[in-house]
Design a protein around this motif. Structure first.
Motif, PDB file in Angstrom:
ATOM      1  N   UNK A 108       0.863  -1.185   0.000  1.00 20.72           N
ATOM      2  CA  UNK A 108       0.000   0.000   0.000  1.00 20.72           C
ATOM      3  C   UNK A 108       0.895   1.228   0.000  1.00 20.72           C
ATOM      4  N   UNK A 109       0.619   2.124  -0.928  1.00 20.63           N
ATOM      5  CA  UNK A 109       1.374   3.371  -1.017  1.00 20.63           C
ATOM      6  C   UNK A 109       0.399   4.537  -0.893  1.00 20.63           C
ATOM      7  N   UNK A 110       0.945   5.704  -0.629  1.00 22.80           N
ATOM      8  CA  UNK A 110       0.108   6.887  -0.422  1.00 22.80           C
ATOM      9  C   UNK A 110       0.517   8.010  -1.368  1.00 22.80           C
ATOM     10  N   UNK A 111      -0.460   8.794  -1.749  1.00 21.86           N
ATOM     11  CA  UNK A 111      -0.172  10.028  -2.451  1.00 21.86           C
ATOM     12  C   UNK A 111      -1.176  11.083  -1.980  1.00 21.86           C
ATOM     13  N   UNK A 112      -0.794  12.349  -2.049  1.00 22.78           N
ATOM     14  CA  UNK A 112      -1.671  13.393  -1.522  1.00 22.78           C
ATOM     15  C   UNK A 112      -3.037  13.393  -2.208  1.00 22.78           C
ATOM     16  N   UNK A 113      -4.063  13.385  -1.414  1.00 27.29           N
ATOM     17  CA  UNK A 113      -5.431  13.463  -1.912  1.00 27.29           C
ATOM     18  C   UNK A 113      -6.322  13.804  -0.722  1.00 27.29           C
ATOM     19  N   UNK A 114      -7.366  14.602  -0.994  1.00 27.58           N
ATOM     20  CA  UNK A 114      -8.230  15.025   0.105  1.00 27.58           C
ATOM     21  C   UNK A 114      -8.973  13.850   0.733  1.00 27.58           C
ATOM     22  N   UNK A 115      -9.191  12.766  -0.030  1.00 29.15           N
ATOM     23  CA  UNK A 115      -9.892  11.589   0.497  1.00 29.15           C
ATOM     24  C   UNK A 115      -8.892  10.696   1.223  1.00 29.15           C
ATOM     25  N   UNK A 116      -8.651  10.973   2.491  1.00 28.92           N
ATOM     26  CA  UNK A 116      -7.645  10.247   3.252  1.00 28.92           C
ATOM     27  C   UNK A 116      -8.041   8.785   3.435  1.00 28.92           C
ATOM     28  N   UNK A 117      -7.063   7.889   3.181  1.00 26.81           N
ATOM     29  CA  UNK A 117      -7.237   6.431   3.308  1.00 26.81           C
ATOM     30  C   UNK A 117      -8.280   5.863   2.351  1.00 26.81           C
ATOM     31  N   UNK A 118      -8.603   6.615   1.318  1.00 26.79           N
ATOM     32  CA  UNK A 118      -9.506   6.120   0.280  1.00 26.79           C
ATOM     33  C   UNK A 118      -8.669   5.541  -0.862  1.00 26.79           C
ATOM     34  N   UNK A 119      -9.160   4.484  -1.494  1.00 27.01           N
ATOM     35  CA  UNK A 119      -8.414   3.848  -2.595  1.00 27.01           C
ATOM     36  C   UNK A 119      -8.470   4.740  -3.839  1.00 27.01           C
ATOM     37  N   UNK A 120      -7.297   5.129  -4.319  1.00 31.89           N
ATOM     38  CA  UNK A 120      -7.204   5.960  -5.525  1.00 31.89           C
ATOM     39  C   UNK A 120      -6.919   5.117  -6.766  1.00 31.89           C
ATOM     40  N   UNK A 121      -6.117   4.071  -6.593  1.00 31.08           N
ATOM     41  CA  UNK A 121      -5.778   3.181  -7.713  1.00 31.08           C
ATOM     42  C   UNK A 121      -5.611   1.757  -7.196  1.00 31.08           C
ATOM     43  N   UNK A 122      -5.892   0.792  -8.065  1.00 31.80           N
ATOM     44  CA  UNK A 122      -5.653  -0.618  -7.765  1.00 31.80           C
ATOM     45  C   UNK A 122      -4.676  -1.153  -8.796  1.00 31.80           C
ATOM     46  N   UNK A 123      -3.645  -1.847  -8.316  1.00 33.80           N
ATOM     47  CA  UNK A 123      -2.551  -2.269  -9.187  1.00 33.80           C
ATOM     48  C   UNK A 123      -2.301  -3.766  -9.060  1.00 33.80           C
ATOM     49  N   UNK A 124      -1.863  -4.357 -10.183  1.00 30.76           N
ATOM     50  CA  UNK A 124      -1.424  -5.755 -10.197  1.00 30.76           C
ATOM     51  C   UNK A 124      -0.121  -5.817 -10.975  1.00 30.76           C
ATOM     52  N   UNK A 125       0.918  -6.330 -10.330  1.00 30.19           N
ATOM     53  CA  UNK A 125       2.262  -6.354 -10.923  1.00 30.19           C
ATOM     54  C   UNK A 125       2.721  -4.963 -11.345  1.00 30.19           C
ATOM     55  N   UNK A 126       2.366  -3.963 -10.538  1.00 27.98           N
ATOM     56  CA  UNK A 126       2.820  -2.602 -10.791  1.00 27.98           C
ATOM     57  C   UNK A 126       2.019  -1.826 -11.812  1.00 27.98           C
ATOM     58  N   UNK A 127       1.003  -2.457 -12.408  1.00 23.38           N
ATOM     59  CA  UNK A 127       0.198  -1.786 -13.418  1.00 23.38           C
ATOM     60  C   UNK A 127      -1.262  -1.702 -12.965  1.00 23.38           C
TER      61      UNK A 127
END
Length: 259
Positions: free
Chosen positions: A125-144
């Motif tokens: 799990x990684x984080x990036x700035x977004x107003x929706x804290x702890x909300x899923x922004x992207x889902x990845x499989x094998x880095x994509x």
């Protein structure tokens, strides 16, 4: 008459003796434990002791070897007649394909529950700035990025990008007018800012190479002060196929553009 009666009794005794022989009446065995053994090993062991073997079901667990016996019925140590069928549940050799759900917008806790219900695992799990804290922004499989509806093998590891909330540090609103969508996206990503609403003109056929001719918030306020924005916030943009001509007076003094 007595002779006929004696012959009849002998026939009855003979028939009952035959039934007892063919059905092996009174012959019983204890069922051995084959749980945890390979299917071939379990089958050989059971058949050697006079049992029939049948695969009742197969499931998938990535923590045990393929074709391992997971359950048996009747259970071990039960006393049954010879020739009784023992039903086995084995581990599948190939994991089944599962449809990837849409996790974007869920809280991390809910996404974690859904991932496990579908038979997947949570990886990084990684984080990036977004107003929706702890909300899923992207889902990845094998880095994509993996799209909802894509089929993946059960047990696949899914990585999630989560919102970290708004930063405490504010930045100057970048000037996006005249840049392509792709150029602006790269610029904003580096600053932890995202796109908000996107208004696309009818002449746009290639969004990535379309030009931004208006943005909100703008670079400057009405009194020519620099607008401020925090990482995690968003900028609305208007796109056109035509590159806007920015007023040559000074892009630092005005954010206006015309065609």
């Amino acid at each position: 008459m007595l002779f006929v009666l004696i012959v009849g009794l002998l026939l009855i005794v003979l028939i009952l003796s035959s039934l007892k022989f063919f059905t092996k009446h009174g012959q019983v065995l204890k069922i051995p434990s084959v749980t945890g053994k390979s299917f071939m090993e379990a089958k050989k062991m059971l058949e050697q002791q006079g049992f029939d073997v049948e695969v009742q079901d197969s499931v998938y667990r990535d923590t045990v070897p393929p074709l391992m016996v997971l359950r048996q019925f009747p259970e071990a140590e039960e006393v049954v007649k010879v020739n009784r069928t023992v039903y086995l549940t084995i581990n599948r050799s190939v994991p089944p394909l599962i449809i990837m759900p849409n996790l974007v917008g869920m809280s991390f806790r809910n996404a974690e529950i859904v991932v496990r219900q579908f038979g997947f695992k949570i990886s990084d799990t990684t984080y990036k700035p977004d107003f929706a804290k702890n909300s899923v922004l992207n889902q990845l499989f094998n880095g994509k990025e993996i799209q909802p509806g894509t089929k993946l093998s059960m047990g696949s590891a899914i990585s999630l990008v989560l919102g970290s909330g708004l930063s405490d540090v504010d930045l100057a609103v970048p000037d996006l007018v005249g840049k392509t969508y792709l150029e602006a996206k790269n610029l904003l990503s580096a600053a932890g800012i995202g796109f908000g609403a996107q208004v696309v003109d009818a002449d746009v056929q290639d969004t990535l190479n379309a030009f931004i001719y208006k943005q909100y918030p703008e670079r400057f306020t009405e009194d020519k002060r620099t607008n401020r924005i925090r990482a995690g916030q968003m900028i609305d943009i208007w796109l056109s196929a035509q590159k806007p001509v920015v007023d040559s007076i000074s892009t630092d003094d005005s954010n206006s553009a015309h065609y």
